[in-house]
Structure formats: structure tokens, C-alpha cells
Design a protein around this motif. Structure first.
Motif, PDB file in Angstrom:
ATOM      1  N   ASN A 136       0.826  -1.204   0.000  1.00 45.48           N
ATOM      2  CA  ASN A 136       0.000   0.000   0.000  1.00 45.48           C
ATOM      3  C   ASN A 136       0.864   1.261   0.000  1.00 45.48           C
ATOM      4  O   ASN A 136       0.556   2.227  -0.693  1.00 45.48           O
ATOM      5  N   GLU A 137       1.919   1.243   0.785  1.00 49.39           N
ATOM      6  CA  GLU A 137       2.826   2.396   0.793  1.00 49.39           C
ATOM      7  C   GLU A 137       3.394   2.615  -0.605  1.00 49.39           C
ATOM      8  O   GLU A 137       3.506   3.754  -1.071  1.00 49.39           O
ATOM      9  N   ASN A 138       3.741   1.548  -1.254  1.00 48.70           N
ATOM     10  CA  ASN A 138       4.280   1.672  -2.614  1.00 48.70           C
ATOM     11  C   ASN A 138       3.243   2.214  -3.582  1.00 48.70           C
ATOM     12  O   ASN A 138       3.561   3.007  -4.466  1.00 48.70           O
ATOM     13  N   ARG A 139       2.016   1.786  -3.377  1.00 53.70           N
ATOM     14  CA  ARG A 139       0.965   2.266  -4.271  1.00 53.70           C
ATOM     15  C   ARG A 139       0.721   3.748  -4.065  1.00 53.70           C
ATOM     16  O   ARG A 139       0.500   4.493  -5.024  1.00 53.70           O
ATOM     17  N   ILE A 140       0.775   4.198  -2.825  1.00 47.82           N
ATOM     18  CA  ILE A 140       0.641   5.631  -2.550  1.00 47.82           C
ATOM     19  C   ILE A 140       1.769   6.386  -3.235  1.00 47.82           C
ATOM     20  O   ILE A 140       1.552   7.383  -3.921  1.00 47.82           O
ATOM     21  N   HIS A 141       2.965   5.890  -3.063  1.00 52.60           N
ATOM     22  CA  HIS A 141       4.108   6.540  -3.693  1.00 52.60           C
ATOM     23  C   HIS A 141       3.931   6.624  -5.205  1.00 52.60           C
ATOM     24  O   HIS A 141       4.168   7.661  -5.817  1.00 52.60           O
ATOM     25  N   ALA A 143       1.145   6.569  -6.920  1.00 49.68           N
ATOM     26  CA  ALA A 143       0.047   7.460  -7.286  1.00 49.68           C
ATOM     27  C   ALA A 143       0.471   8.918  -7.288  1.00 49.68           C
ATOM     28  O   ALA A 143       0.071   9.689  -8.158  1.00 49.68           O
ATOM     29  N   ILE A 144       1.283   9.308  -6.306  1.00 47.98           N
ATOM     30  CA  ILE A 144       1.665  10.726  -6.235  1.00 47.98           C
ATOM     31  C   ILE A 144       2.902  11.044  -7.068  1.00 47.98           C
ATOM     32  O   ILE A 144       3.226  12.201  -7.267  1.00 47.98           O
ATOM     33  N   SER A 145       3.599  10.020  -7.553  1.00 47.51           N
ATOM     34  CA  SER A 145       4.885  10.282  -8.197  1.00 47.51           C
ATOM     35  C   SER A 145       4.903  10.112  -9.706  1.00 47.51           C
ATOM     36  O   SER A 145       5.656  10.795 -10.392  1.00 47.51           O
TER      37      SER A 145
END
Lengths: 194, 194
Positions: A136-141, A143-145
Motif C-alpha cells: 500500500n505504501e508503494n501504491r501511494i508513492h 500514485a503521487i509520483s
DNA sequence: TGATGTTCTTGATAAATGTCAATTGTTTTT
DNA sequence: AAAAACAATTGACATTTATCAAGAACATCA
């Protein structure tokens, strides 16, 4: 279908036959036809759901009625509405079957019992939880990057098994872009290939 | 600074003085000046970090050298690179102090010991993990579902304590938009107010 | 095998957001 | 207090993405 679950557990840890019998006795087998709901927004949700066969998606609907896919789940994945499970509040997710599917449901209560009775199972679950936390942390990263195209290419690379099974407009929704945009991205990528 | 940690624990659960003494003895106090790194990409990372005072940010740097803020952490939050901690691989995150800060570091090994020795602590940590799991799911949903402006307004609503302390361009980076865009969003929102 | 519904594509256009550059405002440092 | 570094704003313009509308391709099923 319980062998799928047994194989899954065996691939991650090692438990006794007796322990598996206990687990087995607490599993509810649930079959879903394509398009059928496992869970709808507003329902209460009490289970951990393991997928033996098939493919599901979880999504939310915004004020404009648009669906936003938050995750896909296929064989050997878990799904559910964790927030609703923990809080007891009505679910905010919808989960439905993309293909005819077979799941195992375990109530949270029984799940906790199993974790207490079978330490190896508990360990396994902890590891899974940690891994999906990181995912999930990777997916957040991501999405914003990254741009829409980069995110799509990464999705193809990281989840080819899912990418091949779900309709394109759901992938678009998962990536947070419109179906038209995804279609164009694919088109342009194909052109560049040749 | 250990009282902050004690108060934090007391607000969530109840542990004996003896148990807290054990925990205390395994805490490393770490002071950081503003701009100082707690962790840099490539470092190994072995700790759970609790913030007694101050404000930190975690971010990654993409191939173009652009920073993407993945999370902020202030008093009574935890921070670190979970992926690196669990895998032993070099960190992919940078974490630095936005203000002069005081942290408590607990090595993962000691952390596990504490969880075993102090069941209430273990419970507390589980609850926190579950809550941040759900928070991450919500952030994913927000990222794929809402416009830049909606995400900014939600951030102000949900984290006013952070919004007031961190520079605007870091908020932009956290939301996945350029600093110029955030400036314009604020400007337009202000106009609409009047 | 039609008939129906769904999915995907494509074009035209609008809206949102990014980039670059200059300017002003604000902190920090000396 | 001045200089230097950093942060925020603004304008002009480019790029990306969304929206709406139409049609083509595909799948489902009665």
C-alpha cells in the motif's frame, strides 16, 4: 476447494493436520457468480475472505456515481473491508465478482481464535499484513509520483496475472484515470513499439 | 522526553510501571536538528521510531531528482521505513526533520521482545498498525478518486495540526501536485471565500 | 443466430495541471 | 542589518487528462 487453502498455508508456513482441521471447521465456503456482490456499501462486514478461485474487485462510489477500484483479488489473495471489519461500522466498499468465484469466509471472531490456537497461522497472517502494508505504501508513492502511463506500465509489470483478467476500464479506474485515457495510452505505446 | 511516551501508552492502554521500565531501558533517545536526516536512501534501517517532539517527513526521490513526500510525522506518531526494516534491504526512503525533534528509537529486535513480554503493548501496536493500514487505504482511494483541490481540502480538514507546521511545497509534494498548482488552488479558494 | 448489453476506441474540445521564468516575500545566517 | 538562501506567488504557455459523443468490436444469452 479447501486444498487450495491448505496449499497456500503450506507454501507459507507449516502447520499440523490437526490445526488445519480446526481451521477448516471454521471456514464457510462461498460461491459467487460473475457480477454478484460479496459486499455492498452500507452492509456490515464480519469476515476475512480468502479466494480459492476467481477474481474480485473492491471499489467505492463517489458523489457523482463514479466507481473507483481500490483493489483486485484473485486466487490466493485475501479481500474484505478492513475498516468496516475493525470498526463495526457499515462498509464503505463494494466488492463483487469479476468471474465466477469460490471463497472461504472466516468470521473475525473465529479468525482471532485461530490466530491464538495456531501460532504459525498467526505468524503467517502477520507477515501478510506487513507485506500488504508495504504494498500500500508503494501504491501511494506511485500514485503521487508517476504519470498515468508510468503507472499503467508498472501495473502490467507487477500484476500481469491480474492485468490479463480484468476489463480495461476497471484497470483505468484502479489507476485513477478515465477509460478513454487508458485506451489512448495503450494505443500510443503500441505505436512506439512498431 | 520519556514521559511523552508514557503518556502516549497510557492514553491507549494500561501497562504496569515495571513493564514501562523494561520498555524505557530499550529506548534510545535521538535528537535531530532541523534538516538533519534520520535516514537516507541506501542506509540500513533497524528501528521503530516514536516522535516525542518535533516534525519529520519521509520522502523518495525519483529519477529526475524530484522529492515525493509520502508521510509526515509529528508528536505521538511513529515513523521509519517499514519495507527496509522487514526485508533488511537498503532503505528507499529519506526521512528528515522539519523542526528540531526528539525521537525514541527501538530496534526491531527489542521491539519484538517488548511485544512478547508486554501483551498490552503488543495489542496497542496491533491496533495502531490496523489503523494506519486503513488510513493508507483511504489515502489510496483519495489519490485515485479526487481532484487536487479536493485532496488539499481534505488534508486541511483531516490534518490541520500538520498542515500548519509544514512548508507548502511539501504539502504539494505529499498531494502529488506541483507547488505552483497548490499556490493557485489556495488563491482561488481564498477568492471564493470573499 | 440474432439481439442486447457491454467494452473499447476515436475524434473534438474543455479543463486541470505542469513547466519555466521572473518577482516578491520570508527566514536564516553571518 | 545586510546578505544569502529559501519559499511562495504570478504569468505565459505546454502538456496531460477529462468529458462528451459516436461508432466499432466483442461477449452473452435467450
Amino acid at each position: 476447494m479447501l486444498e487450495v487453502f491448505r496449499d497456500y498455508i503450506n507454501s507459507k508456513t507449516s502447520i499440523t493436520d490437526a490445526a488445519f482441521e480446526v481451521i477448516k471447521s471454521l471456514c464457510i465456503v462461498k460461491k459467487l457468480r460473475k457480477k454478484q456482490y460479496l459486499l455492498q456499501e452500507g452492509d456490515t462486514w464480519k469476515y476475512h475472505a480468502f479466494i480459492c478461485k476467481g477474481c474480485l474487485r473492491a471499489y467505492r462510489i463517489d458523489d457523482k456515481g463514479v466507481e473507483h477500484t481500490t483493489k483486485f483479488a484473485i486466487e490466493n489473495h485475501w479481500t474484505g473491508d478492513r475498516a468496516a471489519l475493525l470498526s463495526g461500522e457499515p462498509a464503505s466498499y463494494n466488492i463483487d465478482a469479476i468471474e465466477d468465484s469460490v471463497l472461504l469466509l472466516i468470521t473475525n471472531e473465529n479468525f482471532i481464535t485461530i490466530c491464538k490456537e495456531v501460532p504459525a497461522f498467526n505468524e503467517m497472517i502477520n507477515t501478510i499484513l506487513n507485506k500488504s502494508f508495504v504494498a500500500n505504501e508503494n501504491r501511494i508513492h506511485a500514485a503521487i509520483s508517476y504519470s498515468a502511463e508510468e503507472n499503467y506500465q508498472n501495473f502490467l509489470r507487477n500484476s500481469p496475472d491480474i492485468a490479463n483478467r480484468v476489463p480495461q476500464h476497471m484497470i483505468a479506474s484502479y489507476l485513477g484515470i478515465s477509460p478513454e485515457t487508458l485506451s489512448r495510452i495503450r494505443n500510443q505505446a503500441a505505436k512506439r513499439q512498431s
